[in-house]
Motif scaffolding. Structure first.
Motif, PDB file in Angstrom:
ATOM      1  N   SER A  92       9.520   2.357   2.993  1.00  0.00           N
ATOM      2  CA  SER A  92       9.203   2.319   1.559  1.00  0.00           C
ATOM      3  C   SER A  92      10.250   3.109   0.783  1.00  0.00           C
ATOM      4  N   ASP A 122       0.873  -1.180   0.000  1.00  0.00           N
ATOM      5  CA  ASP A 122       0.000   0.000   0.000  1.00  0.00           C
ATOM      6  C   ASP A 122       0.908   1.227   0.000  1.00  0.00           C
ATOM      7  N   ALA A 123       0.787   2.055  -1.014  1.00  0.00           N
ATOM      8  CA  ALA A 123       1.683   3.200  -1.201  1.00  0.00           C
ATOM      9  C   ALA A 123       1.631   4.195  -0.054  1.00  0.00           C
TER      10      ALA A 123
END
Length: 118
Positions: free
Chosen positions: A116, A87-88
Motif C-alpha cells: 500500500s 482496505d486501509a
C-alpha cells in the motif's frame, strides 16, 4: 502495532481466463492470497469487528470469476491485489494464480506482490 498475515489459500474458481481459443470456456484456476494486516492496537476482544474479515476477499474473487473475463493472469492478480488494498489496514498483499489444466504435465501461474502507498 500488531501485524498479522491473513491467508486465503488455494481457492478454486471456474473463470474465463486466457488468450487461446480453447480458453473461451471457464477453466479451473487456483487463487491464493496473503495479506499483511496492521491493527492500530493489540486485539482485546475475540470478535470479528476488530479484524479484517477475510470473507470479503473470497466473495469478491468468486464474484469476479462469475462476472468477468480476463485475458491475462497478471491482470487477474492485479485486480485481486487492488481489492485487498482497498482496505486501509492491508499493508502488503501477495496474490498467486495457477491454471491447473492448460498443460497435461504442469500448472502455469503468476504472482504479484503489492504494498500500500503511504
Amino acid at each position: 502495532m500488531p501485524e498479522f498475515t491473513t491467508i486465503l489459500d488455494r481457492l478454486a474458481v471456474m473463470i474465463r481466463l486466457g488468450i487461446h481459443d480453447f480458453e473461451a470456456e471457464p477453466q479451473r484456476v487456483i487463487v491464493s492470497v496473503e495479506m499483511t494486516v496492521d491493527y492500530p492496537e493489540p486485539l482485546r476482544d475475540d470478535t470479528i469487528e476488530q479484524v479484517l474479515d477475510y470473507d470479503f476477499v473470497r466473495e469478491r474473487i468468486v464474484a469476479l470469476a462469475a462476472e468477468r473475463r480476463f485475458a491475462l493472469q497478471e491482470t487477474l492478480c492485479e485486480t485481486v491485489a487492488g481489492l485487498c488494498l482497498a482496505d486501509a489496514r492491508v499493508r502488503r498483499v501477495k496474490v498467486r494464480t495457477m491454471k491447473t489444466d492448460v498443460y497435461p504435465d504442469a500448472r502455469i501461474g503468476c504472482e504479484i506482490v503489492r504494498v500500500s502507498e503511504p
